[in-house]
Design a protein around this motif. Structure first.
Motif, mmCIF file in Angstrom:
data_model
loop_
_atom_site.group_PDB
_atom_site.id
_atom_site.type_symbol
_atom_site.label_atom_id
_atom_site.label_comp_id
_atom_site.label_asym_id
_atom_site.label_seq_id
_atom_site.Cartn_x
_atom_site.Cartn_y
_atom_site.Cartn_z
ATOM 1 N N THR A 1 -18.768 3.013 48.073
ATOM 2 C CA THR A 1 -19.594 3.934 47.286
ATOM 3 C C THR A 1 -21.062 3.598 47.531
ATOM 4 O O THR A 1 -21.378 2.554 48.094
ATOM 5 N N CYS B 1 -14.030 13.027 44.893
ATOM 6 C CA CYS B 1 -15.017 12.758 43.829
ATOM 7 C C CYS B 1 -15.287 13.976 42.968
ATOM 8 O O CYS B 1 -15.648 13.855 41.795
ATOM 9 N N ASP C 1 -17.524 7.885 43.104
ATOM 10 C CA ASP C 1 -18.948 7.750 43.390
ATOM 11 C C ASP C 1 -19.662 9.007 42.898
ATOM 12 O O ASP C 1 -19.538 10.072 43.489
#
Ligand SMILES: CNc1nc2cc3c(cc2[nH]1)N=C(N)NC3
Ligand SMILES: [Zn+2]
Length: 366
Positions: free
Chosen positions: A277, A305, A297
């Protein structure tokens, strides 16, 4: 093969590489597709992330499915259904790391298959022939991978044999459809590395790789050899640092003038729950993520994500679900693709040094 520098900042440069099956921009990262697939992803997903050059291995493809099947399919691109660029490593490293090396002879390497123990033999000429017959865009020559640590004497003899094999590989070429890259060896010894570069660049290779690193030597050694060798390789040809690396390694090597990278980390780490990340690596297995409903992240716009939380990914991993590997790999390879894209933009914009400093401050700052 054509290689055109688009922008330069210090030793770092951004370029475009044109091969038989298309083109790619550098600095670039090559997802590892050892057996003709990137584990857990379809080519549609790999292409969708922006990758246009993937890596496969002569050692593995030779053992399974074998030259006869790949040729009957009309070559590796049609066999695996990937229409971008393909680079194959020669087997030098794989025989040392995977196969059971039997014997290194002047003629080539004798080894036993890690699959069924059968005996095989690779000569430099056979590897070039194999790469040309399966029609890859870039073929790596057979080199002798000097292990770490190695004495000066061992590294010297090993490098000298790698040079003799490099000459034989060039002589074995029958087409320019498959670009051929030479590999610099010489262990951690500066004079051996420089001697190898001096001799290798006399040969008409289409590109040059720095081999024999990321084999267990300390990071500082890898950086020292990379900073010594990369700027001495022909500036008008691609420079490839084999088996590297972490985001930090890639940034250091780009700064030293390296253009191409490959590493199993983003894919292999994904399968064991380690995610890259913008604030460093996290391991999704950690108990602290049990009720953490934030994305892996927050600064990442990948499918994983945008749709899933750490808690959910932790649950998938703990339950042994297939999607754990798939979703983690989507994130990690997207992270690497984004990093390379931002590196290329930074070099073109003349702010690579600042980008590297800011990225590492955040990545290390956690
Ligand atoms: C993972 N580290 C790593 N170091 C390498 C070094 C080499 C290589 C592959 C590697 N992978 N392939 C070669 N043919 N030679 C040198
Ligand atoms: Zn992501």
């Amino acid at each position: 093969m054509k290689f055109r520098i688009l922008a330069q900042e210090g030793f770092a440069r951004s370029a475009s590489f044109m091969g038989t099956h298309g083109q790619t921009e550098t600095p670039c990262f090559m997802p590892v597709g050892t057996l003709g697939a990137v584990k857990g992803l379809t080519w549609e997903q790999v292409k969708g992330m922006g990758y246009s050059l993937v890596l496969a291995n002569v050692y593995h493809l030779y053992l399974r499915p074998g030259l006869e099947v790949i040729e009957a399919a009309g070559g590796l691109h049609s066999f695996i259904g990937w229409n971008g660029l393909i680079l194959t490593d020669s087997g030098g490293f794989q025989v040392f790391s995977l196969g059971r090396l039997m014997k290194i002879k002047e003629e080539g390497i004798e080894f036993r298959s890690h699959v069924d123990g059968s005996k095989h033999f690779f000569s430099p000429e056979f590897v070039v022939e194999f790469e040309e017959r399966i029609g890859v865009d870039i073929g790596m020559v057979l080199d002798e991978c000097t292990p770490y640590p190695a004495t000066y004497e061992y590294a010297k003899h090993s490098m000298e044999r790698t040079l003799r094999w490099a000459k034989r590989s060039i002589e074995a070429r029958t087409t320019d459809k498959t670009a051929l890259f030479g590999i610099v060896q010489g262990g951690v010894y500066e004079d051996l590395r420089l001697k190898c570069v001096e001799e290798l660049v006399k040969l008409p290779f289409d590109g040059f790789a720095i081999g024999g690193l990321s084999v267990g030597e300390p990071k500082e050694e890898m950086y020292r050899i990379t900073r010594l060798v990369a700027p001495k390789l022909p500036p008008d040809k691609p420079r490839y640092l084999m088996g590297v690396g972490t985001p930090e390694d890639i940034l250091e090597a780009v700064e030293a003038g390296v253009d191409m990278f490959d590493c199993v980390m983003p894919t292999r780490n994904a399968r064991n729950g380690t995610l890259f990340t913008s604030r460093g690596k996290i391991n999704i297995k950690a108990a602290k993520y049990r009720k953490d409903f934030s994305p892996p992240d927050p600064e990442c716009d990948c499918y994983t994500c945008r749709n899933f939380s750490k808690a959910y990914l932790r649950h998938l991993y703990a339950s042994g679900e297939m999607n754990a590997s798939i979703l983690n790999t989507i994130h990690n390879l997207h992270f690497y693709a984004k990093l390379m894209e931002r590196i290329r933009e930074a070099i073109k914009g003349g702010y690579f040094t600042e980008f590297k400093r800011e990225f590492l401050a955040k990545y290390r700052g956690g």
